[in-house]
Motif scaffolding. Structure first.
Motif, PDB file in Angstrom:
ATOM      1  N   GLU B  16       0.808  -1.225   0.000  1.00 22.83           N
ATOM      2  CA  GLU B  16       0.000   0.000   0.000  1.00 22.83           C
ATOM      3  C   GLU B  16       0.843   1.279   0.000  1.00 22.83           C
ATOM      4  N   ASN B  17       2.133   1.135   0.349  1.00 25.64           N
ATOM      5  CA  ASN B  17       3.000   2.313   0.344  1.00 25.64           C
ATOM      6  C   ASN B  17       3.532   2.634  -1.041  1.00 25.64           C
ATOM      7  N   MET B  18       3.170   1.809  -2.001  1.00 26.88           N
ATOM      8  CA  MET B  18       3.854   1.854  -3.279  1.00 26.88           C
ATOM      9  C   MET B  18       3.072   2.563  -4.369  1.00 26.88           C
ATOM     10  N   GLU B  19       3.025   3.857  -4.316  1.00 25.68           N
ATOM     11  CA  GLU B  19       2.443   4.607  -5.430  1.00 25.68           C
ATOM     12  C   GLU B  19       3.429   4.523  -6.591  1.00 25.68           C
ATOM     13  N   ARG B  20       2.931   4.333  -7.795  1.00 24.18           N
ATOM     14  CA  ARG B  20       3.844   4.282  -8.932  1.00 24.18           C
ATOM     15  C   ARG B  20       4.383   5.687  -9.221  1.00 24.18           C
ATOM     16  N   ILE B  21       5.707   5.776  -9.331  1.00 21.12           N
ATOM     17  CA  ILE B  21       6.324   7.046  -9.717  1.00 21.12           C
ATOM     18  C   ILE B  21       7.071   6.804 -11.019  1.00 21.12           C
ATOM     19  N   TYR B  22       6.462   7.234 -12.104  1.00 19.23           N
ATOM     20  CA  TYR B  22       6.999   6.961 -13.440  1.00 19.23           C
ATOM     21  C   TYR B  22       7.942   8.086 -13.845  1.00 19.23           C
ATOM     22  N   LEU B  23       9.216   7.735 -14.053  1.00 24.78           N
ATOM     23  CA  LEU B  23      10.232   8.738 -14.392  1.00 24.78           C
ATOM     24  C   LEU B  23      10.943   8.356 -15.689  1.00 24.78           C
ATOM     25  N   ASP B  24      10.189   7.809 -16.629  1.00 19.39           N
ATOM     26  CA  ASP B  24      10.800   7.365 -17.889  1.00 19.39           C
ATOM     27  C   ASP B  24      10.013   7.904 -19.083  1.00 19.39           C
ATOM     28  N   HIS B  25       9.683   9.203 -19.012  1.00 15.53           N
ATOM     29  CA  HIS B  25       8.872   9.807 -20.073  1.00 15.53           C
ATOM     30  C   HIS B  25       9.587   9.898 -21.408  1.00 15.53           C
ATOM     31  N   ALA B  26      10.928   9.813 -21.401  1.00 13.99           N
ATOM     32  CA  ALA B  26      11.636   9.819 -22.679  1.00 13.99           C
ATOM     33  C   ALA B  26      11.395   8.513 -23.423  1.00 13.99           C
ATOM     34  N   SER B  27      10.979   7.497 -22.693  1.00 14.38           N
ATOM     35  CA  SER B  27      10.789   6.189 -23.317  1.00 14.38           C
ATOM     36  C   SER B  27       9.348   5.989 -23.791  1.00 14.38           C
ATOM     37  N   SER B  28       8.392   6.428 -22.983  1.00 20.83           N
ATOM     38  CA  SER B  28       6.992   6.352 -23.396  1.00 20.83           C
ATOM     39  C   SER B  28       6.168   7.298 -22.547  1.00 20.83           C
ATOM     40  N   MET B  29       5.157   7.914 -23.152  1.00 21.53           N
ATOM     41  CA  MET B  29       4.307   8.850 -22.424  1.00 21.53           C
ATOM     42  C   MET B  29       2.850   8.451 -22.562  1.00 21.53           C
ATOM     43  N   PRO B  30       2.035   8.797 -21.558  1.00 22.15           N
ATOM     44  CA  PRO B  30       0.613   8.512 -21.684  1.00 22.15           C
ATOM     45  C   PRO B  30      -0.024   9.454 -22.712  1.00 22.15           C
ATOM     46  N   VAL B  31      -1.138   9.045 -23.271  1.00 25.48           N
ATOM     47  CA  VAL B  31      -1.888   9.939 -24.160  1.00 25.48           C
ATOM     48  C   VAL B  31      -2.720  10.870 -23.277  1.00 25.48           C
ATOM     49  N   ASP B  32      -2.658  12.153 -23.549  1.00 23.86           N
ATOM     50  CA  ASP B  32      -3.468  13.146 -22.848  1.00 23.86           C
ATOM     51  C   ASP B  32      -4.949  12.791 -23.060  1.00 23.86           C
ATOM     52  N   PRO B  33      -5.744  12.672 -21.969  1.00 26.73           N
ATOM     53  CA  PRO B  33      -7.162  12.305 -22.139  1.00 26.73           C
ATOM     54  C   PRO B  33      -7.907  13.274 -23.063  1.00 26.73           C
ATOM     55  N   ASN B 219       4.024  10.757 -29.629  1.00 27.00           N
ATOM     56  CA  ASN B 219       3.953  10.279 -28.251  1.00 27.00           C
ATOM     57  C   ASN B 219       4.733  11.179 -27.288  1.00 27.00           C
ATOM     58  N   ASP B 220       5.813  11.780 -27.777  1.00 20.61           N
ATOM     59  CA  ASP B 220       6.600  12.657 -26.919  1.00 20.61           C
ATOM     60  C   ASP B 220       5.900  13.978 -26.637  1.00 20.61           C
ATOM     61  N   LEU B 221       4.737  14.187 -27.260  1.00 17.73           N
ATOM     62  CA  LEU B 221       3.900  15.378 -26.984  1.00 17.73           C
ATOM     63  C   LEU B 221       2.629  14.975 -26.233  1.00 17.73           C
ATOM     64  N   TYR B 222       2.573  13.771 -25.691  1.00 16.36           N
ATOM     65  CA  TYR B 222       1.356  13.208 -25.085  1.00 16.36           C
ATOM     66  C   TYR B 222       0.301  12.869 -26.134  1.00 16.36           C
ATOM     67  N   GLY B 223       0.777  12.578 -27.346  1.00 13.05           N
ATOM     68  CA  GLY B 223      -0.121  12.121 -28.403  1.00 13.05           C
ATOM     69  C   GLY B 223      -0.017  10.612 -28.548  1.00 13.05           C
ATOM     70  N   PRO B 224      -0.899   9.998 -29.370  1.00 10.52           N
ATOM     71  CA  PRO B 224      -0.849   8.543 -29.542  1.00 10.52           C
ATOM     72  C   PRO B 224       0.415   8.115 -30.284  1.00 10.52           C
ATOM     73  N   ARG B 225       0.891   6.919 -29.975  1.00 11.86           N
ATOM     74  CA  ARG B 225       1.964   6.342 -30.793  1.00 11.86           C
ATOM     75  C   ARG B 225       1.448   6.033 -32.168  1.00 11.86           C
ATOM     76  N   ARG B 373       3.858  14.980 -16.673  1.00  7.79           N
ATOM     77  CA  ARG B 373       2.709  15.594 -15.989  1.00  7.79           C
ATOM     78  C   ARG B 373       2.314  14.874 -14.707  1.00  7.79           C
ATOM     79  N   SER B 374       2.581  13.578 -14.609  1.00  8.95           N
ATOM     80  CA  SER B 374       2.137  12.829 -13.422  1.00  8.95           C
ATOM     81  C   SER B 374       3.046  13.080 -12.221  1.00  8.95           C
ATOM     82  N   ASN B 375       4.182  13.714 -12.432  1.00  3.98           N
ATOM     83  CA  ASN B 375       5.129  13.893 -11.329  1.00  3.98           C
ATOM     84  C   ASN B 375       4.822  15.151 -10.524  1.00  3.98           C
ATOM     85  N   LYS B 376       4.963  14.989  -9.204  1.00  2.00           N
ATOM     86  CA  LYS B 376       4.655  16.091  -8.293  1.00  2.00           C
ATOM     87  C   LYS B 376       5.828  16.296  -7.350  1.00  2.00           C
ATOM     88  N   ARG B 377       5.850  17.476  -6.777  1.00  2.00           N
ATOM     89  CA  ARG B 377       6.933  17.844  -5.875  1.00  2.00           C
ATOM     90  C   ARG B 377       6.987  16.905  -4.656  1.00  2.00           C
TER      91      ARG B 377
END
Lengths: 112, 401
Positions: B16-33, B219-225, B373-377
């Motif tokens: 339960e302590n394990m929130e995913r922290i994705y730090l590999d946006h150069a490799s793949s990014m989510p599509v902006d909803p 994809n590097d702009l949050y667009g589809p692959r 975008r998913s990363n926070k301070r």
């Protein structure tokens, strides 16, 4: 990732070192031997996940074994115990077995 | 997921302590909803082929042209006709290099790239050697910035294509594109710039920067692959590398991936609007990460300290190996990248890290974090703790310490 037998043994009966950090893999194995039985074994590894896993596995396989049996442990035994390794990672299991063999050879040399 | 959980349990961490922290946006990014909402009808409803002449085909064709306009505006291209849609940044790079070099073969048989260019630039350049081309490589300094004097000395009037990244994906360094453009246009011919890593992070203006060909990825702009673009400055002659039905002005045959293309245009429009604020936000988080991680002993930043992408942090740690770092960080549910040999099929360490002068054993211990975008301070202390414990653990294992 929860490797077993990490560390060094002071005044080991046998010591083996193989690999080279330039290639990305370096392994050291230390053994304590009593009446030709490996009573304690420790390793240190600089390398990838497979290298760490195979080092850990080879120490587990050799612990408690007669040195003449332990020297027969092959790279395939190590990989099999780990349920296989990707082809490009087979050299990691080779290194782990080699380090063990070196440590046993060192022990035999010292015994003479 | 099962194997991850097993590994997590092995280490005694609580799930339960394990929130995913994705730090590999150069490799793949989510599509902006918002992008997905905008483009989804082209997957399920508006599925006609844009080459068809009935009205629905023409409507879809118009949607592609709207997207083309958005991309042209995004990089301040002369007009929308200068944008060609392709299927990937790799394909755009291949078209830019092979397509331009072969089309202009009568003007010279020399091509040039920097030592830190992407493999999808280096490999087409090497392939051109089979067509009798000479492939020159311009070295970079220890920060990864191209050596302008050597670049100038390597260029001749026969150098039809010179290629350089806008910014490097592995070390984050931003290249002096304007100065390079000046030298290339004085001594050589066309400048191709791979902006895959930089677009969406930095404002790009092809006219201001003096760029003849520019690669962009969706994809590097949050667009589809499945979509990418190549900007071709009006007047630059390029031939196709794919032969077929002659879509995209004959330069990229194959039925268009309408969903991805329409999504890419919308992603570029959003990026243009939000990039400034988002880059500033990420830069603050990034700076804090660098400050904290460099407190670990025998840890070094790779790439340039200030001339670097705002979302990019890259390091090397002495005595430990990158794939082990990656796997250990994954147990904290933090995803990072590495230039270690063990993570590559070739078992060779990253050519970028070798080009900036790292020794093999140094290049093996690298870690790359690219924020999004998913990363926070609030994630900074969690990430720093993960890195510290990982490094400490692997150094305990290492015979080199």
């Amino acid at each position: 990732m929860n490797p077993k037998n990490v560390g060094v043994i002071e005044n080991p009966d046998g010591y083996g070192k193989v690999g080279n950090p330039v290639c990305g893999d370096l392994m050291e194995i230390y053994i304590k031997v009593k009446d030709d039985i490996i009573t304690d074994i420790k390793f240190k590894t600089f390398g990838c996940g497979s290298a760490i896993a195979t080092s850990s596995m080879v120490t587990e396989l050799a612990k408690g074994q007669h040195v003449d049996d332990a020297i027969k442990i092959t790279r395939n035994d190590v990989a099999d115990e780990l349920d296989g390794l990707p082809p490009q990672k087979m050299h990691c299991s080779n290194l782990a077995a080699d380090a063990l063999h070196e440590a046993i050879k060192d022990y035999k040399k010292k015994k003479k | 997921m099962i194997s991850l959980l097993t590994r997590v349990q092995l280490c005694g961490f609580k799930e339960e302590n394990m929130e995913r922290i994705y730090l590999d946006h150069a490799s793949s990014m989510p599509v902006d909803p918002r992008v997905f909402e905008f483009a989804k009808s082209y997957l399920i409803k508006d599925y006609a082929n844009p080459s068809s002449l009935y009205s629905i085909g023409l409507e879809i064709k118009n949607a592609i042209e709207e997207s083309r306009k958005k991309i042209a505006e995004f990089i301040n291209a002369e007009n929308e006709k200068s944008i060609i849609f392709t299927g990937s940044a790799t394909e755009s790079n291949n078209l830019a290099l092979r397509g331009t070099a072969l089309r202009n073969i009568r003007d010279g048989k020399e091509v040039l790239a920097s030592a830190i260019d992407h493999i999808s630039v280096i490999n087409p350049m090497k392939e051109l050697q089979k067509n009798g081309f000479t492939f020159n490589v311009a070295p970079v300094d220890p920060y990864g910035i191209i050596n302008l004097e050597i670049l100038e000395s390597l260029l001749t009037k026969n150098t039809t294509v010179t290629s350089l990244m806008y910014a490097n994906n592995e070390i984050g360094t931003i290249e002096p594109i304007k100065e390079v453009s000046k030298i290339v246009h004085e001594k050589g011919r066309y400048l191709h710039v791979d902006a895959t890593a930089a677009a969406g992070r930095l404002p790009i203006d092809v006219q201001e920067d003096g760029i003849d060909l520019l690669t962009l990825s969706s994809n590097d702009l949050y667009g589809p692959r499945g979509a990418a673009a190549l900007y071709i400055k009006p007047g630059v002659k390029v031939q196709s590398v794919l032969l077929g039905g002659g879509q995209e002005r004959g330069l990229r045959s194959g039925s268009e991936n309408v969903f991805a293309i329409v999504g890419m245009g919308e992603a570029a429009r959003i990026a243009q609007k939000e990039m400034k604020n988002e880059s500033e936000r990420l830069k603050k988080i990034r700076d804090e990460l660098i400050k904290e991680i460099l407190k670990i002993e025998d840890t070094y930043l790779t790439g340039h300290p200030t001339k670097r992408l705002p979302h990019h942090a890259s390091f090397r740690f002495s005595y430990i190996e990158g794939e082990s770092i990656l796997l250990n960080m994954d147990m904290y549910n933090i995803q990072i990248a590495t230039g270690s040999a063990c993570s590559h099929k070739t078992l060779e360490p990253s050519h970028v890290l070798l080009a900036i002068g790292l020794k093999h054993e140094e290049a093996h211990g690298s870690m790359v974090m690219t924020l999004g975008r998913s990363n926070k301070r609030e994630q900074v202390p969690v990430i720093v703790k993960g890195v510290k414990e990982t490094v400490q653990r692997l150094r305990q294992l290492s015979p080199l310490t």
